[in-house]
Design an enzyme around this catalytic site. Structure first.
Site, PDB file in Angstrom:
ATOM      1  N   LYS A   1       0.839  -1.202   0.000  1.00 45.54           N
ATOM      2  CA  LYS A   1       0.000   0.000   0.000  1.00 45.54           C
ATOM      3  C   LYS A   1       0.878   1.259   0.000  1.00 45.54           C
ATOM      4  O   LYS A   1       0.604   2.226  -0.712  1.00 45.54           O
ATOM      5  CB  LYS A   1      -0.933  -0.008   1.218  1.00 45.54           C
ATOM      6  CG  LYS A   1      -2.078  -1.017   1.063  1.00 45.54           C
ATOM      7  CD  LYS A   1      -2.822  -1.281   2.350  1.00 45.54           C
ATOM      8  CE  LYS A   1      -3.758  -2.487   2.177  1.00 45.54           C
ATOM      9  NZ  LYS A   1      -4.391  -2.934   3.420  1.00 45.54           N
TER      10      LYS A   1
ATOM     11  N   GLN B   1      -4.902  -2.328   9.675  1.00 45.63           N
ATOM     12  CA  GLN B   1      -4.676  -3.611   9.005  1.00 45.63           C
ATOM     13  C   GLN B   1      -5.187  -4.754   9.885  1.00 45.63           C
ATOM     14  O   GLN B   1      -4.884  -4.817  11.075  1.00 45.63           O
ATOM     15  CB  GLN B   1      -3.178  -3.783   8.688  1.00 45.63           C
ATOM     16  CG  GLN B   1      -2.853  -4.986   7.843  1.00 45.63           C
ATOM     17  CD  GLN B   1      -3.446  -4.932   6.437  1.00 45.63           C
ATOM     18  OE1 GLN B   1      -3.545  -3.870   5.826  1.00 45.63           O
ATOM     19  NE2 GLN B   1      -3.860  -6.077   5.920  1.00 45.63           N
TER      20      GLN B   1
ATOM     21  N   ASP C   1     -11.270   1.949   4.046  1.00 46.97           N
ATOM     22  CA  ASP C   1     -11.438   0.496   3.867  1.00 46.97           C
ATOM     23  C   ASP C   1     -12.918   0.137   3.684  1.00 46.97           C
ATOM     24  O   ASP C   1     -13.242  -0.981   3.285  1.00 46.97           O
ATOM     25  CB  ASP C   1     -10.938  -0.242   5.123  1.00 46.97           C
ATOM     26  CG  ASP C   1      -9.675  -1.037   4.860  1.00 46.97           C
ATOM     27  OD1 ASP C   1      -9.421  -1.374   3.694  1.00 46.97           O
ATOM     28  OD2 ASP C   1      -8.957  -1.326   5.836  1.00 46.97           O
TER      29      ASP C   1
HETATM   30  N1  GUN Z   1      -6.615  -7.706   5.900  1.00 46.12           N
HETATM   31  C1  GUN Z   1      -6.869  -8.404   4.762  1.00 46.12           C
HETATM   32  N2  GUN Z   1      -7.450  -7.610   3.833  1.00 46.12           N
HETATM   33  C2  GUN Z   1      -7.565  -6.392   4.403  1.00 46.12           C
HETATM   34  C3  GUN Z   1      -8.083  -5.146   3.919  1.00 46.12           C
HETATM   35  O1  GUN Z   1      -8.584  -4.995   2.801  1.00 46.12           O
HETATM   36  N3  GUN Z   1      -8.005  -4.112   4.798  1.00 46.12           N
HETATM   37  C4  GUN Z   1      -7.490  -4.243   6.052  1.00 46.12           C
HETATM   38  N4  GUN Z   1      -7.483  -3.180   6.847  1.00 46.12           N
HETATM   39  N5  GUN Z   1      -7.009  -5.384   6.510  1.00 46.12           N
HETATM   40  C5  GUN Z   1      -7.043  -6.453   5.687  1.00 46.12           C
END
Ligand code: GUN
Length: 296
Positions: free
Chosen positions: A55, A99, A122
């Site tokens: 990211k 996350q 998200d």
């Molecule tokens: N863990 C796995 N996929 C994601 C996601 O799209 N966002 C977040 N914050 N954690 C994740």
């Protein structure tokens, strides 16, 4: 049967990132700050590390500012909630993510509810999920939105199609099942959401025009579960030990790609399918946050 089209998620993601970069440049030329995305990472889960690093790299590519807030797994819920409050109130930050997964002593529900919906890029806050369900403007969750962008780009018909989703997670299975059953395109599909208690899974899958695998089990979907000519979207991502690789592992999905792809009309590979679009969706949401397109 002609050869299956292999969905090139990387290429599509690169195109969309170029479009985002153009928009960022316009913002800067008009005297605005570039969008700023922050990520909170708790603990040392290697997969989470990889996601957050990807990211950060993607932010750099499009000209966003990015910050990572790293904490040890023992941080505790109170300190994490305080960090969320801090980011909620920091005007420099347009959007942020926490996350997942989080350590067991921290309530994911409490954490996600604490994020201001306007900064929840998200799309995991109950307000954004509720708005998604009734088709109001909101941040769509990144992976389901990535799947929608693949469907649009590859002009995959969805109206009246039997779409089977494997897995009912809050992050992928549940939201994509809702999005594909909404009115419009991509949508108007007849969606079946399958999970660990589903009876007759193989037969249900064999009836799918579009099969979305988000079940979290390596190569779970076998060729005898797939209809000839179906579209298969693989959301799984698993590390498998492989001494021939420099990293010591390779990535596979929820679908037995080599055999299933002999039957499909279109299939997304792992890696290089849905994954790159997930990150792009997060960037798109952050751009919307910076421009206050959804929450004024
Ligand atoms: N863990 C796995 N996929 C994601 C996601 O799209 N966002 C977040 N914050 N954690 C994740």
């Amino acid at each position: 049967m002609s050869q299956s089209v292999i969905i090139d998620g990387k290429h599509l993601a690169d195109q969309l990132k170029s479009e985002i970069a153009v928009e960022v440049k316009k913002m800067i030329d008009q005297g605005y700050n570039p969008p700023h995305l922050a990520a909170i990472l708790v603990g040392e889960d290697p997969a989470s590390e990889t996601y957050v690093n990807s990211k950060e790299k993607a932010c750099k590519e499009v000209g966003f500012i990015s910050s990572i807030y790293r904490f040890e797994s023992g941080i505790g819920e109170k300190k994490l909630l305080e960090t969320i409050d801090f980011l909620n109130n920091d005007e420099e930050i347009d959007g942020f993510i926490v996350q997942l997964p989080l350590p067991e002593d921290i309530s994911v529900d409490k954490v996600l509810e604490r994020i201001k919906p306007s900064k929840d890029v998200d799309g995991f806050h109950p307000v954004n999920i509720g708005k998604m369900v009734i088709n109001m403007p909101c941040y769509l969750p990144a992976t389901p939105n990535g799947i929608l962008q693949i469907i649009e780009k590859y002009k995959i018909p969805t109206e009246g199609k039997n779409c089977v989703v494997l897995g009912r997670s809050n992050i992928v299975g549940t939201p994509i099942s809702i999005l594909l059953s909404r009115k419009g395109y991509p949508g108007n599909a007849t969606v079946t959401l399958c999970h660990s208690k589903t009876i007759g899974l193989k037969e249900i899958c064999r009836n799918a025009d579009i099969l979305i695998a988000a079940i979290g089990q390596p190569e779970f979907v076998k060729a005898d579960m797939v209809k000839e000519g179906a579209v298969v979207i693989d959301v799984g991502i698993h590390r498998i030990a492989d001494s021939s690789k420099k990293s010591g592992f390779r990535l596979i999905g929820d679908v037995d790609f080599s055999k299933v792809s002999l039957k499909t009309s279109m299939i997304s590979p792992v890696p290089g399918g849905v994954g790159p679009l997930t990150i792009v969706s997060l960037l798109q949401n952050t751009l919307k946050a910076a421009r206050k397109e959804i929450y004024k």
